[in-house]
Design a protein around this motif. Structure first.
Motif, mmCIF file in Angstrom:
data_model
loop_
_atom_site.group_PDB
_atom_site.id
_atom_site.type_symbol
_atom_site.label_atom_id
_atom_site.label_comp_id
_atom_site.label_asym_id
_atom_site.label_seq_id
_atom_site.Cartn_x
_atom_site.Cartn_y
_atom_site.Cartn_z
ATOM 1 N N PRO A 461 -41.617 -40.047 34.746
ATOM 2 C CA PRO A 461 -43.002 -39.863 35.197
ATOM 3 C C PRO A 461 -43.085 -38.864 36.351
ATOM 4 O O PRO A 461 -42.176 -38.764 37.186
ATOM 5 N N CYS A 462 -44.165 -38.148 36.391
ATOM 6 C CA CYS A 462 -44.389 -37.171 37.471
ATOM 7 C C CYS A 462 -44.788 -37.881 38.753
ATOM 8 O O CYS A 462 -45.524 -38.876 38.729
ATOM 9 N N ILE A 463 -44.290 -37.388 39.865
ATOM 10 C CA ILE A 463 -44.757 -37.920 41.148
ATOM 11 C C ILE A 463 -46.251 -37.647 41.296
ATOM 12 O O ILE A 463 -46.752 -36.620 40.854
ATOM 13 N N THR A 464 -46.954 -38.566 41.926
ATOM 14 C CA THR A 464 -48.404 -38.451 42.050
ATOM 15 C C THR A 464 -48.787 -37.707 43.318
ATOM 16 O O THR A 464 -47.980 -37.563 44.249
ATOM 17 N N CYS A 465 -50.046 -37.269 43.373
ATOM 18 C CA CYS A 465 -50.514 -36.598 44.586
ATOM 19 C C CYS A 465 -50.564 -37.570 45.755
ATOM 20 O O CYS A 465 -50.366 -37.179 46.913
ATOM 21 N N ILE A 490 -56.656 -36.274 50.653
ATOM 22 C CA ILE A 490 -56.198 -36.087 49.270
ATOM 23 C C ILE A 490 -57.293 -35.442 48.417
ATOM 24 O O ILE A 490 -57.063 -34.430 47.737
ATOM 25 N N ASP A 491 -58.508 -36.018 48.461
ATOM 26 C CA ASP A 491 -59.562 -35.594 47.537
ATOM 27 C C ASP A 491 -60.235 -34.289 47.954
ATOM 28 O O ASP A 491 -60.516 -33.437 47.095
ATOM 29 N N LYS A 492 -60.482 -34.127 49.256
ATOM 30 C CA LYS A 492 -61.262 -32.969 49.708
ATOM 31 C C LYS A 492 -60.400 -31.794 50.161
ATOM 32 O O LYS A 492 -60.829 -30.643 50.068
ATOM 33 N N SER A 498 -60.800 -30.708 42.217
ATOM 34 C CA SER A 498 -60.084 -31.235 41.050
ATOM 35 C C SER A 498 -59.855 -32.736 41.180
ATOM 36 O O SER A 498 -59.833 -33.293 42.282
ATOM 37 N N SER A 499 -59.646 -33.398 40.049
ATOM 38 C CA SER A 499 -59.315 -34.822 40.059
ATOM 39 C C SER A 499 -57.863 -34.999 40.491
ATOM 40 O O SER A 499 -57.055 -34.060 40.415
ATOM 41 N N ARG A 500 -57.523 -36.194 40.938
ATOM 42 C CA ARG A 500 -56.147 -36.461 41.352
ATOM 43 C C ARG A 500 -55.159 -36.280 40.210
ATOM 44 O O ARG A 500 -54.006 -35.884 40.430
ATOM 45 N N SER A 501 -55.615 -36.565 39.003
ATOM 46 C CA SER A 501 -54.713 -36.432 37.854
ATOM 47 C C SER A 501 -54.340 -34.981 37.566
ATOM 48 O O SER A 501 -53.346 -34.704 36.879
ATOM 49 N N SER A 502 -55.147 -34.051 38.118
ATOM 50 C CA SER A 502 -54.829 -32.631 37.912
ATOM 51 C C SER A 502 -53.477 -32.273 38.515
ATOM 52 O O SER A 502 -52.797 -31.362 38.036
ATOM 53 N N TRP A 503 -53.104 -32.973 39.571
ATOM 54 C CA TRP A 503 -51.802 -32.710 40.188
ATOM 55 C C TRP A 503 -50.676 -32.908 39.177
ATOM 56 O O TRP A 503 -49.757 -32.088 39.081
ATOM 57 N N ILE A 504 -50.761 -34.003 38.440
ATOM 58 C CA ILE A 504 -49.714 -34.310 37.469
ATOM 59 C C ILE A 504 -49.636 -33.205 36.409
ATOM 60 O O ILE A 504 -48.538 -32.747 36.043
ATOM 61 N N TYR A 505 -50.781 -32.770 35.940
ATOM 62 C CA TYR A 505 -50.812 -31.699 34.939
ATOM 63 C C TYR A 505 -50.177 -30.424 35.501
ATOM 64 O O TYR A 505 -49.350 -29.782 34.842
ATOM 65 N N GLU A 506 -50.566 -30.048 36.721
ATOM 66 C CA GLU A 506 -50.089 -28.790 37.321
ATOM 67 C C GLU A 506 -48.593 -28.841 37.631
ATOM 68 O O GLU A 506 -47.857 -27.875 37.370
ATOM 69 N N PHE A 507 -48.150 -29.955 38.191
ATOM 70 C CA PHE A 507 -46.739 -30.034 38.565
ATOM 71 C C PHE A 507 -45.847 -30.170 37.337
ATOM 72 O O PHE A 507 -44.741 -29.612 37.286
ATOM 73 N N THR A 518 -46.774 -20.753 37.240
ATOM 74 C CA THR A 518 -46.972 -22.204 37.245
ATOM 75 C C THR A 518 -46.837 -22.782 38.653
ATOM 76 O O THR A 518 -47.478 -23.784 38.986
ATOM 77 N N LYS A 519 -46.023 -22.169 39.494
ATOM 78 C CA LYS A 519 -45.906 -22.600 40.889
ATOM 79 C C LYS A 519 -47.230 -22.421 41.625
ATOM 80 O O LYS A 519 -47.656 -23.294 42.400
ATOM 81 N N ALA A 520 -47.900 -21.304 41.361
ATOM 82 C CA ALA A 520 -49.138 -20.988 42.085
ATOM 83 C C ALA A 520 -50.214 -22.032 41.861
ATOM 84 O O ALA A 520 -51.089 -22.226 42.712
ATOM 85 N N ASN A 521 -50.166 -22.762 40.754
ATOM 86 C CA ASN A 521 -51.211 -23.725 40.428
ATOM 87 C C ASN A 521 -51.218 -24.941 41.351
ATOM 88 O O ASN A 521 -52.241 -25.603 41.495
ATOM 89 N N PHE A 522 -50.074 -25.279 41.947
ATOM 90 C CA PHE A 522 -50.023 -26.463 42.821
ATOM 91 C C PHE A 522 -49.539 -26.145 44.237
ATOM 92 O O PHE A 522 -49.847 -26.871 45.184
ATOM 93 N N TYR A 523 -48.783 -25.043 44.393
ATOM 94 C CA TYR A 523 -48.143 -24.764 45.681
ATOM 95 C C TYR A 523 -49.167 -24.622 46.805
ATOM 96 O O TYR A 523 -48.950 -25.112 47.921
#
Length: 542
Positions: A461-465, A490-492, A498-507, A518-523
């Motif tokens: 499983p991916c680590i969460t935000c 976390i949210d703002k 984006s929703s918190r679940s977006s972190w999992i998708y991006e990472f 792909t790094k740029a999407n979450f870094y």
């Protein structure tokens, strides 16, 4: 509240971090872990035992790569008048290095030395001799944990103090009252007691000045000179008796003549001053403000300062500093929740503490002198911009937030608030400042290290935000944030729109195919979150 009773519970990570933030210029995460789960007494014993590991560092070296003596010591060479300011900066950089580098063995020494340097102030701008300042700094480091009486005597005869307080000009026919005044007002008894009553008279100042006549510094900024120190000249000394006021029980210091007259009369003078009933309280009050809380209420005065002062001046302790500091740092009042996060970080605690928290290794000051300069020089100037300049305080009182009404809150003003935030921002965008050394946080390596089985996207499983946030904010704040603050961050700030679940998708996208795209999407989320947290009021206190 038990106040000075010993705190007996084992330290949590929060309490270990609190002790290390106050006793040093800030801990590394590894040091917090090492000090977690032991008692306060065991932790403080480590801090004192580690003094032996840092007490005798190699002296500073020339850090200019273009110099013929680059990487070589300069304090053992004839005084170089033309390079006196340059060498004084090397001395300051050297001390910053000692504050920052504890080799995993944090010590009580440098924070206490800084206390004494702000108490017994001398400055290079006045003295202009880097050898004097080095000797003075080593005196504070060597004697700062011992007898306060011995320290006060040695500081009184120190060449940098003689120059700074016009002791060179103090002779029997023209006594100079500067040091006789400051010795009482700032160094020993304090100008007034807690009830705002005077602790000495103007005549006491005059009599003290007469005691101090006859001393002179040797070879102050004399180009090519090889020796420094002080000499006592009996022909310049007032050999008559000196009579003090009722504040000192009408003490008479017998006038003396001969080579030992200066030493003997200074010893009598310091003995008299530390025996003043306000002297131990004055010193303990300053230690409390430095290590525990700048606000000394009547409750604290009666239940902490007065009994601590009685212990300090007792026949068993005889004005030794180390036992007083041990008692204070292992006390219930020190670990009281009301004192955690109660002091605004000085520029040193902010700048050096951040370097240590983010594990910025200190280059070897001798073998890697150029890298060492590139590490310490910007740190020094950031501290100066935020209005702290050790070894060059603006006044004999020291830096304003250590003595003026409001105390540590004075570190925050219209000029410094932007500088403090700017300093935090320097960690957000890493850059190599020297071969093999990078300044700033390596967010990518850090977040990848948190992810178990990094490449196994399907099986792990991916680590969460939320998890990433907790790890990023660990040890960052003296007090826990409210849940509403965490949700906002976390949210703002981190996730923004984006929703918190977006972190999992991006990472996970980066885990499948590591690339700059792909790094740029979450870094950037890690950068903007840390940038915001380092600018928060909660990060500015400790």
């Amino acid at each position: 509240m038990p106040y000075l009773d010993k705190y007996n519970a084992v330290l949590t990570s929060k309490q270990a971090a609190h002790l290390l933030r106050r006793a040093t210029f800030g801990p590394t995460p590894q040091e917090i872990t090492k000090f977690t789960g032991i008692t306060a007494e065991e932790a403080v014993n480590r801090l004192f035992n580690n003094v032996a590991l840092t007490a005798t560092p190699p002296p500073p070296v020339v850090m200019d790569e273009n110099s013929a003596i680059a990487g070589k010591t300069f304090l053992d060479k004839p005084f170089d008048y033309d390079r006196r300011f340059e060498y004084s900066y090397y001395l300051k950089f050297w001390w910053i290095g000692l504050m920052a580098e504890q080799n995993g063995n944090p010590s009580i020494l440098e924070k206490l030395t800084a206390f004494w340097q702000n108490h017994f102030v001398t400055t290079h701008k006045v003295v202009e001799d880097y050898r004097y300042l080095y000797r003075y700094l080593m005196l504070l480091r060597d004697k700062g944990l011992g007898s306060f009486k011995t320290l006060a005597i040695e500081v009184t005869k120190d060449p940098s103090m003689l120059v700074y307080q016009n002791g060179n000009e103090n002779e029997k026919d023209h006594p100079n009252e500067n040091y006789g005044r400051e010795l009482q007002e700032l160094f020993t008894v304090g100008q007034r007691n807690k009830a705002d009553q005077p602790n000495y008279t103007e005549n006491d100042v005059k009599e003290a000045a007469r005691v101090l006549t006859g001393w002179q510094a040797v070879n102050q900024y004399v180009n090519g000179s090889t020796t420094i120190g002080t000499v006592f000249k009996n022909e310049r000394h007032d050999t008559t008796d000196k009579t003090f006021s009722q504040y000192y029980n009408n003490k008479v210091i017998k006038g003396r003549s001969g080579p030992d007259a200066g030493n003997d009369e200074i010893a009598d003078l310091i003995d008299m001053m530390v025996a003043h009933p306000e002297s131990p309280k004055f010193i303990c009050r300053k230690l409390y403000r430095w290590y525990v809380n700048t606000n000394v209420t009547d409750e604290i005065e009666n239940n902490v300062i007065i009994p601590l002062a009685a212990f300090f001046s007792s026949s068993a302790n005889n004005f030794a500093i180390a036992p007083v500091l041990r008692k204070l740092l292992t006390s219930e009042i020190f670990f009281s929740s009301s004192n955690v996060g109660a002091i605004v970080k000085s520029p040193a605690e902010l700048a050096i503490g951040s370097l240590r928290l983010f594990n910025h290794k200190v280059p070897d000051p001798v073998k890697e002198y150029a890298a060492f300069r590139s590490y310490t020089q910007p740190t020094y100037w950031r501290m100066v911009e935020m209005q702290l300049d050790f070894l060059d305080q603006p006044l004999v009182f020291g830096s304003l937030p250590y003595y003026q009404t409001g105390y540590s809150m004075n570190w925050i003003n219209a000029s410094t608030i932007g500088m403090r935030r700017k300093m935090g921002e320097t960690f957000i965008y890493p850059y190599p400042y020297h071969a093999g050394y990078t300044y700033g946080i390596d967010f990518l390596s850090w977040v990848v290290s948190l992810q178990p089985n990094f490449s196994d996207v399907a099986g792990t499983p991916c680590i969460t935000c939320e998890f990433v946030f907790e790890e990023m904010s660990k040890n960052l704040f003296a007090n826990d944030l409210f849940q509403s603050q965490k949700d906002f961050l976390i949210d703002k700030i981190m996730m923004q729109t984006s929703s918190r679940s977006s972190w999992i998708y991006e990472f996970n996208a980066y885990r499948r195919n590591p690339s700059e795209t792909t790094k740029a999407n979450f870094y950037w989320r890690l950068q903007v979150l840390m940038k915001y947290m380092l600018g928060m009021a909660e990060f500015q206190v400790f």
